[in-house]
Motif scaffolding. Sequence first.
Motif, PDB file in Angstrom:
ATOM      1  N   SER A 245       0.832  -1.212   0.000  1.00 18.37           N
ATOM      2  CA  SER A 245       0.000   0.000   0.000  1.00 18.37           C
ATOM      3  C   SER A 245       0.863   1.257   0.000  1.00 18.37           C
ATOM      4  CB  SER A 245      -0.908   0.000   1.225  1.00 18.37           C
ATOM      5  OG  SER A 245      -1.647   1.196   1.309  1.00 18.37           O
ATOM      6  N   GLU A 310      -9.584   9.803  -4.931  1.00 14.51           N
ATOM      7  CA  GLU A 310      -9.390   8.681  -4.012  1.00 14.51           C
ATOM      8  C   GLU A 310     -10.529   7.676  -4.132  1.00 14.51           C
ATOM      9  OE1 GLU A 310      -7.544   6.222  -1.651  1.00 14.51           O
ATOM     10  OE2 GLU A 310      -6.661   8.178  -2.158  1.00 14.51           O
ATOM     11  N   ASN A 313      -9.862   5.694  -7.160  1.00 12.44           N
ATOM     12  CA  ASN A 313      -8.759   4.759  -6.929  1.00 12.44           C
ATOM     13  C   ASN A 313      -9.252   3.503  -6.212  1.00 12.44           C
ATOM     14  OD1 ASN A 313      -6.824   6.355  -8.142  1.00 12.44           O
ATOM     15  ND2 ASN A 313      -6.184   7.342  -6.236  1.00 12.44           N
ATOM     16  N   ASN A 314     -10.111   3.688  -5.196  1.00  5.44           N
ATOM     17  CA  ASN A 314     -10.652   2.539  -4.471  1.00  5.44           C
ATOM     18  C   ASN A 314     -11.503   1.663  -5.388  1.00  5.44           C
ATOM     19  OD1 ASN A 314      -9.450   3.150  -2.022  1.00  5.44           O
ATOM     20  ND2 ASN A 314     -11.178   4.388  -1.317  1.00  5.44           N
ATOM     21  N   LYS A 317      -9.304  -0.451  -7.691  1.00  2.79           N
ATOM     22  CA  LYS A 317      -8.544  -1.499  -7.018  1.00  2.79           C
ATOM     23  C   LYS A 317      -9.424  -2.616  -6.481  1.00  2.79           C
ATOM     24  CE  LYS A 317      -4.839   1.514  -5.290  1.00  2.79           C
ATOM     25  NZ  LYS A 317      -4.253   2.094  -4.062  1.00  2.79           N
ATOM     26  N   HIS A 318     -10.623  -2.271  -5.967  1.00  4.22           N
ATOM     27  CA  HIS A 318     -11.348  -3.217  -5.129  1.00  4.22           C
ATOM     28  C   HIS A 318     -12.757  -3.586  -5.587  1.00  4.22           C
ATOM     29  CE1 HIS A 318      -8.089  -2.344  -2.372  1.00  4.22           C
ATOM     30  NE2 HIS A 318      -8.460  -1.087  -2.242  1.00  4.22           N
ATOM     31  N   SER A 319     -13.363  -2.814  -6.485  1.00  2.00           N
ATOM     32  CA  SER A 319     -14.812  -2.971  -6.671  1.00  2.00           C
ATOM     33  C   SER A 319     -15.226  -3.986  -7.724  1.00  2.00           C
ATOM     34  CB  SER A 319     -15.424  -1.612  -7.028  1.00  2.00           C
ATOM     35  OG  SER A 319     -15.094  -1.253  -8.365  1.00  2.00           O
ATOM     36  N   GLN A 349     -14.846  -7.096   0.741  1.00  2.00           N
ATOM     37  CA  GLN A 349     -13.513  -6.643   0.376  1.00  2.00           C
ATOM     38  C   GLN A 349     -12.538  -6.706   1.549  1.00  2.00           C
ATOM     39  OE1 GLN A 349     -14.130  -2.725  -1.140  1.00  2.00           O
ATOM     40  NE2 GLN A 349     -15.421  -3.375  -2.813  1.00  2.00           N
ATOM     41  N   ASN A 352      -8.623  -7.140   1.235  1.00  2.00           N
ATOM     42  CA  ASN A 352      -7.830  -6.202   0.443  1.00  2.00           C
ATOM     43  C   ASN A 352      -6.796  -5.445   1.267  1.00  2.00           C
ATOM     44  OD1 ASN A 352      -8.934  -6.588  -2.190  1.00  2.00           O
ATOM     45  ND2 ASN A 352     -10.805  -5.650  -1.442  1.00  2.00           N
ATOM     46  N   SER A 355      -5.181  -0.697   2.622  1.00  2.51           N
ATOM     47  CA  SER A 355      -5.103   0.404   1.670  1.00  2.51           C
ATOM     48  C   SER A 355      -6.441   1.107   1.477  1.00  2.51           C
ATOM     49  CB  SER A 355      -4.569  -0.088   0.321  1.00  2.51           C
ATOM     50  OG  SER A 355      -5.439  -1.061  -0.231  1.00  2.51           O
ATOM     51  N   MET A 356      -7.541   0.297   1.364  1.00  2.00           N
ATOM     52  CA  MET A 356      -8.837   0.911   1.148  1.00  2.00           C
ATOM     53  C   MET A 356      -9.291   1.675   2.385  1.00  2.00           C
ATOM     54  SD  MET A 356     -12.385  -0.797  -0.103  1.00  2.00           S
ATOM     55  CE  MET A 356     -12.484  -1.747   1.403  1.00  2.00           C
ATOM     56  N   GLY A 359      -7.573   4.855   2.506  1.00  3.09           N
ATOM     57  CA  GLY A 359      -8.169   5.782   1.545  1.00  3.09           C
ATOM     58  C   GLY A 359      -9.433   6.424   2.078  1.00  3.09           C
TER      59      GLY A 359
END
Length: 401
Positions: A245, A310, A313-314, A317-319, A349, A352, A355-356, A359
Motif C-alpha cells: 500500500s 481517491e 482509486n478505491n 482497485k477493489h470494486s 472486500q 484487500n 489500503s482501502m 483511503g
Amino acid sequence: MSHAKKPAPPREPEEERGGYKLPALRVYSEIATSLSSDADLEQLLERFLQTMIRLAGATAGAVRVVSSDGQHMRLVGAIGLPQEVIDREYLVPIGCGVCGRAAQHFAIQRGEAAGNCHEVTLLDYFGEGCKNVIAVPLRHKGKTMGVYNLFMPCDRSIPEEVALLFLSISEHLGMALENARLTRENLRITLMDERQMLAAEIHDSLAQTLAYMKMRLAMLREAVREGDELSTERYLGEVDDALESAYSGLRELLTQFRQKMDPRGLLPALEDLMHNFCNRTGIKVDFINRAPDVNLTPDQEVQVFHIVQEALNNISKHSAAQHVSLTIEFIGDRYALTVTDDGIGLKTQGSNGPSMHLGMSIMKERAQRLGGEVIVESRPGQGTRVHLEFPAPRPRRVGAR
C-alpha cells in the motif's frame, strides 16, 4: 586601455527644430499595447527611456527601480552612458540627490548636474555636455517604484506638455512595476502552498501507512518472541499488505503532482479525471452536473478533486465495477458530490488489506477541511456509494464596504 566614447553634440528639443508636435495619442497607445504584451518589464522601461530622451531632447538617460531592500535604486536601463559609468552607478541610495527628491515628492525634479549624485563619474563623462539633470519618478498609489534620469544638454526645463506626458507614462509604468511585484509575491505564495500541500499529501497517505506498519512490526516482534506461529503469519501478511500500500500510495502521489489539477477549474478537472479513469480501467463512466454554478476557492477545489480521485482509486482497485457515475448537486446552501459504482460492495472486500481503509480515512480528513463529511454506503453485491457534502462559501455582499 580603451577610452569611453564622448557623447554626441548637444541637441535641442524638437520644438526648437521647426514646430514641436507632441505625439501623445501614439505614446499612450504604445504604453497600453506594451503593458498588455511585454513579458520583460526591464526592457519595457528601457524602451520608454528612449522615447523620453527623444521628446525631451536629452543627451542621455537612465532608469532605476527600487531594490528589494527598499533603501537603494538599481539601474535597469541606460542610453548614452558608457559601461564603466553604468557599473559604478548600478546601485545608488534611494535618497540620493535629484532622484531622491523626485521619489520623495512624486514630482519631476530638475537640478544642476554638479553635486546631484553621490558619485561624480557622470560629470567626468559629460563634462560641459550636461547642464542639468531631470528626474521623473515612477510611483503607484503613493509608493515609489523607481525613477527616470534625463541628462539635458542645455540649462532649461522641459515643456509643460512633455512633463505632463512623462508623469502619465510614469504612472502607467509604476503600476506595471507594482503588478510585477505582486505577481512575484503570488508566485512565492503558490510555491509555498504547493509545498504545504505535498507535505499534507505525504502525511495523509504515506506517513499513515508507515505508522501502521510500525505498529504491526511491534506486534510481529512480540509474536515471534512468544513463538505464536498463527499471529506471526497474520502480522507478516499485514505488514506485507501495508508495504504494498505504501509503495502504491507513493506512486499515486508522484502521479498526482506530475499531473496537477486542471488550472481551468474543478469541473474541467473532474471531466478529465473521469475520462482518464475510463481509458485506464475500461469502466464505463457518467458525469452528471446539476449545480448551476460551482464557485469554490482554489483550496476547496483541490480537496474536492482529491476526494473524488481517491474514491475512483478505491473503485479501480477493489470494486470489480462495470459502471461508475459522478453527480454534482447544489442543495440548499451545500454542495453534494456522489460517486457510485455497481461493484461487489465493501463487505466482501475484507481481504484487500489496509489500503482501502486508509483511503477512506484520507477522504474523511479532506471532507473535514471543507467543513463537511463523507458518508460511505455499501451492500454486498450491490455496489458502493460515496457521498460528500460541504457548505458552499458565503457569497460576497454586492456593494459592501
